[in-house]
Design a protein around this motif. Structure first.
Motif, PDB file in Angstrom:
ATOM      1  N   LYS A 165       0.847  -1.195   0.000  1.00  0.00           N
ATOM      2  CA  LYS A 165       0.000   0.000   0.000  1.00  0.00           C
ATOM      3  C   LYS A 165       0.879   1.241   0.000  1.00  0.00           C
ATOM      4  CE  LYS A 165      -3.621   2.326   2.728  1.00  0.00           C
ATOM      5  NZ  LYS A 165      -4.497   2.644   1.594  1.00  0.00           N
ATOM      6  N   GLU A 166       0.718   2.078  -1.027  1.00  0.00           N
ATOM      7  CA  GLU A 166       1.545   3.263  -1.266  1.00  0.00           C
ATOM      8  C   GLU A 166       3.024   2.902  -1.357  1.00  0.00           C
ATOM      9  OE1 GLU A 166       0.541   6.822   0.889  1.00  0.00           O
ATOM     10  OE2 GLU A 166      -1.460   6.045   1.380  1.00  0.00           O
ATOM     11  N   ALA A 167       3.288   1.654  -1.770  1.00  0.00           N
ATOM     12  CA  ALA A 167       4.671   1.183  -1.942  1.00  0.00           C
ATOM     13  C   ALA A 167       4.722   0.138  -3.047  1.00  0.00           C
ATOM     14  CB  ALA A 167       5.200   0.609  -0.629  1.00  0.00           C
ATOM     15  N   MET A 168       3.977   0.377  -4.116  1.00  0.00           N
ATOM     16  CA  MET A 168       3.981  -0.576  -5.225  1.00  0.00           C
ATOM     17  C   MET A 168       5.334  -0.545  -5.921  1.00  0.00           C
ATOM     18  SD  MET A 168       0.150  -0.113  -6.854  1.00  0.00           S
ATOM     19  CE  MET A 168       0.267  -1.593  -7.860  1.00  0.00           C
ATOM     20  N   GLY A 169       5.769  -1.719  -6.354  1.00  0.00           N
ATOM     21  CA  GLY A 169       7.059  -1.805  -7.030  1.00  0.00           C
ATOM     22  C   GLY A 169       8.236  -1.839  -6.081  1.00  0.00           C
ATOM     23  N   THR A 170       7.993  -2.182  -4.820  1.00  0.00           N
ATOM     24  CA  THR A 170       9.087  -2.263  -3.832  1.00  0.00           C
ATOM     25  C   THR A 170       9.332  -3.733  -3.487  1.00  0.00           C
ATOM     26  OG1 THR A 170       7.517  -1.866  -2.013  1.00  0.00           O
ATOM     27  CG2 THR A 170       8.638   0.044  -2.945  1.00  0.00           C
ATOM     28  N   VAL A 171       8.736  -4.206  -2.378  1.00  0.00           N
ATOM     29  CA  VAL A 171       8.973  -5.600  -1.986  1.00  0.00           C
ATOM     30  C   VAL A 171       8.322  -6.575  -2.955  1.00  0.00           C
ATOM     31  CG1 VAL A 171       9.334  -5.132   0.457  1.00  0.00           C
ATOM     32  CG2 VAL A 171       6.998  -5.476  -0.399  1.00  0.00           C
ATOM     33  N   ASP A 172       7.271  -6.162  -3.646  1.00  0.00           N
ATOM     34  CA  ASP A 172       6.679  -7.065  -4.642  1.00  0.00           C
ATOM     35  C   ASP A 172       7.647  -7.315  -5.791  1.00  0.00           C
ATOM     36  OD1 ASP A 172       6.320  -4.353  -5.186  1.00  0.00           O
ATOM     37  OD2 ASP A 172       4.384  -4.599  -6.174  1.00  0.00           O
ATOM     38  N   LEU A 173       8.383  -6.275  -6.177  1.00  0.00           N
ATOM     39  CA  LEU A 173       9.402  -6.425  -7.211  1.00  0.00           C
ATOM     40  C   LEU A 173      10.493  -7.392  -6.759  1.00  0.00           C
ATOM     41  CD1 LEU A 173      11.040  -5.657  -9.773  1.00  0.00           C
ATOM     42  CD2 LEU A 173      11.897  -3.685  -8.494  1.00  0.00           C
ATOM     43  N   THR A 174      11.052  -7.168  -5.593  1.00  0.00           N
ATOM     44  CA  THR A 174      12.139  -8.039  -5.134  1.00  0.00           C
ATOM     45  C   THR A 174      11.635  -9.446  -4.840  1.00  0.00           C
ATOM     46  OG1 THR A 174      11.853  -7.185  -2.877  1.00  0.00           O
ATOM     47  CG2 THR A 174      13.527  -6.131  -4.252  1.00  0.00           C
ATOM     48  N   PHE A 222     -11.119   5.335  -6.781  1.00  0.00           N
ATOM     49  CA  PHE A 222     -10.528   4.950  -5.499  1.00  0.00           C
ATOM     50  C   PHE A 222      -9.281   4.080  -5.612  1.00  0.00           C
ATOM     51  CE2 PHE A 222     -13.723   1.784  -6.633  1.00  0.00           C
ATOM     52  CZ  PHE A 222     -13.070   0.586  -6.420  1.00  0.00           C
ATOM     53  N   PHE A 223      -9.135   3.293  -6.674  1.00  0.00           N
ATOM     54  CA  PHE A 223      -8.077   2.283  -6.711  1.00  0.00           C
ATOM     55  C   PHE A 223      -6.683   2.902  -6.644  1.00  0.00           C
ATOM     56  CE2 PHE A 223      -5.081  -0.595  -8.712  1.00  0.00           C
ATOM     57  CZ  PHE A 223      -5.410  -1.833  -8.173  1.00  0.00           C
ATOM     58  N   SER A 224      -6.405   3.835  -7.529  1.00  0.00           N
ATOM     59  CA  SER A 224      -5.065   4.431  -7.566  1.00  0.00           C
ATOM     60  C   SER A 224      -4.728   5.120  -6.256  1.00  0.00           C
ATOM     61  CB  SER A 224      -4.970   5.443  -8.715  1.00  0.00           C
ATOM     62  OG  SER A 224      -5.040   4.803  -9.962  1.00  0.00           O
ATOM     63  N   GLU A 225      -5.676   5.894  -5.741  1.00  0.00           N
ATOM     64  CA  GLU A 225      -5.402   6.642  -4.513  1.00  0.00           C
ATOM     65  C   GLU A 225      -5.099   5.719  -3.337  1.00  0.00           C
ATOM     66  OE1 GLU A 225      -7.737   7.231  -6.623  1.00  0.00           O
ATOM     67  OE2 GLU A 225      -8.002   9.380  -7.002  1.00  0.00           O
ATOM     68  N   GLN A 226      -5.800   4.584  -3.272  1.00  0.00           N
ATOM     69  CA  GLN A 226      -5.587   3.669  -2.160  1.00  0.00           C
ATOM     70  C   GLN A 226      -4.289   2.877  -2.311  1.00  0.00           C
ATOM     71  OE1 GLN A 226      -7.504   3.382   0.740  1.00  0.00           O
ATOM     72  NE2 GLN A 226      -8.308   5.284  -0.100  1.00  0.00           N
ATOM     73  N   TYR A 227      -3.898   2.567  -3.538  1.00  0.00           N
ATOM     74  CA  TYR A 227      -2.684   1.775  -3.733  1.00  0.00           C
ATOM     75  C   TYR A 227      -1.419   2.622  -3.864  1.00  0.00           C
ATOM     76  CZ  TYR A 227      -4.045  -3.114  -3.802  1.00  0.00           C
ATOM     77  OH  TYR A 227      -4.433  -4.375  -3.425  1.00  0.00           O
ATOM     78  N   THR A 228      -1.488   3.732  -4.579  1.00  0.00           N
ATOM     79  CA  THR A 228      -0.283   4.535  -4.790  1.00  0.00           C
ATOM     80  C   THR A 228      -0.285   5.840  -4.019  1.00  0.00           C
ATOM     81  OG1 THR A 228      -1.189   5.659  -6.750  1.00  0.00           O
ATOM     82  CG2 THR A 228      -0.035   3.572  -7.110  1.00  0.00           C
ATOM     83  N   GLY A 229      -1.414   6.175  -3.334  1.00  0.00           N
ATOM     84  CA  GLY A 229      -1.489   7.424  -2.599  1.00  0.00           C
ATOM     85  C   GLY A 229      -1.909   8.565  -3.491  1.00  0.00           C
ATOM     86  N   THR A 230      -1.868   9.762  -2.942  1.00  0.00           N
ATOM     87  CA  THR A 230      -2.316  10.945  -3.680  1.00  0.00           C
ATOM     88  C   THR A 230      -1.217  11.979  -3.896  1.00  0.00           C
ATOM     89  OG1 THR A 230      -3.071  11.954  -1.606  1.00  0.00           O
ATOM     90  CG2 THR A 230      -4.697  10.699  -2.877  1.00  0.00           C
ATOM     91  N   ASP A 231      -0.083  11.840  -3.229  1.00  0.00           N
ATOM     92  CA  ASP A 231       1.014  12.782  -3.417  1.00  0.00           C
ATOM     93  C   ASP A 231       1.612  12.577  -4.810  1.00  0.00           C
ATOM     94  OD1 ASP A 231       4.187  13.201  -3.289  1.00  0.00           O
ATOM     95  OD2 ASP A 231       3.226  14.580  -1.877  1.00  0.00           O
ATOM     96  N   PRO A 232       1.611  13.603  -5.674  1.00  0.00           N
ATOM     97  CA  PRO A 232       2.067  13.432  -7.055  1.00  0.00           C
ATOM     98  C   PRO A 232       3.482  12.876  -7.176  1.00  0.00           C
ATOM     99  CG  PRO A 232       0.960  15.542  -6.796  1.00  0.00           C
ATOM    100  CD  PRO A 232       1.124  14.977  -5.419  1.00  0.00           C
ATOM    101  N   VAL A 233       4.352  13.274  -6.290  1.00  0.00           N
ATOM    102  CA  VAL A 233       5.736  12.791  -6.341  1.00  0.00           C
ATOM    103  C   VAL A 233       5.794  11.305  -6.019  1.00  0.00           C
ATOM    104  CG1 VAL A 233       8.040  13.014  -5.350  1.00  0.00           C
ATOM    105  CG2 VAL A 233       6.667  15.060  -5.790  1.00  0.00           C
ATOM    106  N   LYS A 234       5.045  10.904  -4.983  1.00  0.00           N
ATOM    107  CA  LYS A 234       5.043   9.494  -4.597  1.00  0.00           C
ATOM    108  C   LYS A 234       4.335   8.629  -5.635  1.00  0.00           C
ATOM    109  CE  LYS A 234       5.371  10.275   0.390  1.00  0.00           C
ATOM    110  NZ  LYS A 234       4.700  10.083   1.718  1.00  0.00           N
ATOM    111  N   VAL A 235       3.281   9.175  -6.233  1.00  0.00           N
ATOM    112  CA  VAL A 235       2.580   8.433  -7.283  1.00  0.00           C
ATOM    113  C   VAL A 235       3.520   8.186  -8.457  1.00  0.00           C
ATOM    114  CG1 VAL A 235       0.730   8.548  -8.988  1.00  0.00           C
ATOM    115  CG2 VAL A 235       0.283   9.219  -6.626  1.00  0.00           C
ATOM    116  N   ALA A 236       4.245   9.227  -8.868  1.00  0.00           N
ATOM    117  CA  ALA A 236       5.185   9.087  -9.986  1.00  0.00           C
ATOM    118  C   ALA A 236       6.279   8.078  -9.666  1.00  0.00           C
ATOM    119  CB  ALA A 236       5.798  10.439 -10.332  1.00  0.00           C
TER     120      ALA A 236
END
Length: 669
Positions: A493-502, A569-583
């Motif tokens: 949650k708000e950390a996609m592409g981190t531990v799932d990648l590894t 709702f999906f994007s906001e819940q998984y990647t958050g709403t902060d534009p920098v963090k979403v990118a």
């Protein structure tokens, strides 16, 4: 298994056990490549296995059988070629079915009344002038849609604001009565009563709220119908759903609506059922204060002691994930539910005290169940079959069918249950398929969608087709997946592409290291939906792969919002709403880093991950100078690989195998 072996992939529907427990009826459905559609009929078999299963009906596509309470009739859904499914009944002993509905958009679900005199069903109600309700008005000629909500689309359906799913009740006619004969035209008589010309009973509409309704059932006393819906104000801003009961008035109309579970509980209700003992069970997930916290959230079983009272939770969602359940009565004060756990789905019996009895075990995926007269029947997917009928007997499953025989004859590769420790010590569970023949074989890393979903050990056409073509297949459930607890699912949650990648890379490395028949120097990567996301993200950060396939991907969180049917709702819940963090979690933002040859596959009518996700990503690949192609299927939605037209499914497989033959050939250069 070859792509054209799709014809052999028979699946069994949820079964129906006769009230005396002696007979089981179920539907068998399969793709038909020649007809380019799905066909199937009802079958029946003695519960004791004393005789083989036999075909009961001969319709084009007959599904969802259910016995009447006295066992004399069977209700089911029948779809004629090119038409939506309609409710039918036939004598349990066999005979000609009688149609009960002729709904323009078909019937999706139904249930018998306890007295057997009526059936409650769910059907979409088209707005007048749309969806063929007026002859001569094509979709392009329909009037403009006025949109006043942000939830107006649904993948596989399209616009929902002008075709809401409503609840209806219909009387069951005498199936031995005089058959309907359409009257001949009469000079001077122009108009005919619609109910007279259709020859089906007139159904009474129970609900009318401007929202979709589901899981309609009669209460045991025949005096009300329960259902699930989001009828509260502000429903477009949250994911809350309530449970309600429409009572039967003295004049025969369903007008008195009682709130069983309302929005104040902050629950998203998935199902509701009342038992003969007077207990009302509710399946629901706690969505938090804002009603949107769905990431990694499991459904739990609740009991409502009286309408409007606070639901009392019986199961711990951290320990038991009941999200795949369709509740069924299991006695006066108990229900059957499904447990999603470690790549399997098991059948549970849970009573009003919260006591849990596990009825199945092992490498099975329970897809449906029914119980009556002391017989508990289930349909299951297994490592050898996509669907079989079995009964629970003395703590074990006794299989009564062999629907997977045809696929086995083509040659299947076993999926070996494997656990690999990730770099931080977290155990990652998955499966490895090693093709026959002398290796080392090239390897495909296959990533599932969701992300809160799971691969299972059941027979999987994707993995089997790739293994038959000579590829080792590695697939796992990384953090973010379901079946391993809520904390495991919420890890991204708000950390996609981190531990799932590894996790997927560590599982790939560990699987190859453990099997000398797999070639670490020749690997490819592919996945759909969230799997498309993680594939696109991986190839921007790891350049070991000879090729990649990004299918129906969640690729651009920023542009997903406002375009997807779950874009509110999906994007906001998984990647958050902060534009920098979403990118920082967006494959589109890092597409210029990709060097891996990439095939992008998408469907034209995908409303879950809209086509624009693929189009923007593909253009990014082209501008980055990546060898790339895009394959777009017309008339298909997000479910192409699972339930798309059979010929499209074959074409998809052929395109995938062609891509690998070019960039990851089975024979090393």
């Amino acid at each position: 298994m070859k792509p054209t072996d799709l014809n052999l992939l028979s699946s069994a529907s949820a079964p129906a056990v006769s009230p005396d427990g002696r007979r089981i009826v179920f539907a068998v459905t399969r793709p038909d490549i020649a007809a380019d559609t799905y066909v199937g009929q009802l079958w029946h078999v003695p519960a004791d296995g004393s005789a083989p299963a036999e075909r009961l009906t001969r319709g084009h596509r007959d599904t969802s059988p259910r016995f009447s309470p006295d066992g004399s009739l069977i209700a089911f859904l029948r779809a004629a070629p090119g038409f939506a499914p309609q409710l039918h009944v036939l004598r349990a002993a066999g005979g000609e079915p009688v149609a009960l509905t002729d709904r323009k958009l078909g019937v999706s679900d139904f249930s018998w009344s306890p007295d057997g005199h009526r059936i409650v069903f769910v059907a979409r109600v088209p707005e007048e002038g749309r969806y063929g309700t007026v002859d001569g008005i094509s979709p392009a000629a329909e009037p403009a849609r006025r949109i006043t909500t942000t939830r107006y689309l649904s993948n596989g359906v399209g616009y929902v604001v002008d075709q809401r799913a409503q609840v209806f009740v219909v009387d069951v006619p005498d199936v031995g009565g005089e058959p309907y004969v359409a009257p001949a035209p009469v000079v001077g008589q122009v108009d005919h009563d619609a109910s007279d010309t259709r020859g089906v009973p007139v159904a009474v509409q129970v609900t009318s709220d401007d929202t979709d309704h589901a899981h309609a059932r009669f209460t045991p006393d025949n005096r009300a119908v329960t259902y699930v819906a989001a009828v509260h104000e502000g429903r477009e801003r949250d994911l809350l759903r309530g449970a309600y009961a429409a009572g039967l008035s003295a004049d025969g109309a369903f007008t008195r609506v009682t709130e069983i579970v309302g929005p104040d509980t902050r629950l998203g209700v998935d199902d509701v059922i009342a038992t003969p003992g007077g207990t009302t069970f509710v399946l629901a997930s706690d969505l938090g204060p804002d009603g949107l916290d769905f990431v990694g959230t499991n459904s739990a079983l609740y009991v409502v002691d009286e309408p409007g009272s606070e639901p009392r939770r019986l199961t711990d969602p951290e320990d038991l994930d009941l999200g795949s359940s369709v509740l069924q009565v299991a006695g006066d004060d108990a229900v059957y539910a499904s447990l999603t756990t470690r790549g399997t789905v098991q059948l549970l019996r849970i009573d009003v005290t919260g006591a849990v009895e596990r009825l199945t075990d092992g490498a099975v995926e329970v897809t449906g169940s029914s119980a009556a007269g002391g017989t508990v029947a289930v349909t299951v997917a297994t490592p050898e079959s996509g669907g079989e009928l079995a009964v629970v007997r003395d703590g074990s499953l006794v299989t009564l069918t062999d629907l997977g025989a045809g696929v086995r004859l083509t040659g299947t590769v076993p999926a070996v249950d494997t656990v690999i420790e990730a770099r931080d010590g977290t155990p990652i569970h998955g499966w490895v398929l090693t093709p026959e023949g002398e290796g080392p074989h090239p390897v495909l890393l296959l990533i599932h969608g969701g992300p809160y979903a799971q691969f299972t050990g059941s027979l999987f056409d994707e993995a089997q087709v790739y293994a038959a073509a000579g590829y080792g297949v590695v697939m796992c459930n990384p953090r973010g997946a379901a079946g391993y607890g809520q904390a495991f699912g919420r890890a991204i949650k708000e950390a996609m592409g981190t531990v799932d990648l590894t996790d997927v890379l560590d599982f790939l490395d560990g699987a190859i290291a453990a099997d000398p028949a797999l070639d670490a120097s020749r690997t490819g990567i592919l996945g759909g939906s969230y799997g498309g996301y993680l594939t696109a993200w991986t190839i921007a950060h790891d350049h070991r792969f000879a090729g990649a396939i990004v299918e129906r991907g969640f690729l651009d969180p920023e542009f997903f919002t406002g375009t997807s049917d779950i874009g509110t709702f999906f994007s906001e819940q998984y990647t958050g709403t902060d534009p920098v963090k979403v990118a920082a979690q967006s494959p589109q933002a890092v597409v210029a880093q990709v060097t891996t040859p990439t095939l992008v596959i998408h469907s034209e009518d995908d409303l879950r991950c809209p086509l624009s996700q693929a189009e923007r990503y593909y253009l990014g690949l082209v501008r980055a100078g990546v060898e790339s192609e895009m394959l777009v299927f017309p008339g298909e939605n997000h479910e192409l690989s699972r339930s798309g037209r059979p010929r499209h499914r074959v074409q998809r497989f052929e395109a995938i195998l062609d891509w690998w033959s070019r960039y990851l050939p089975v024979t090393a250069a």
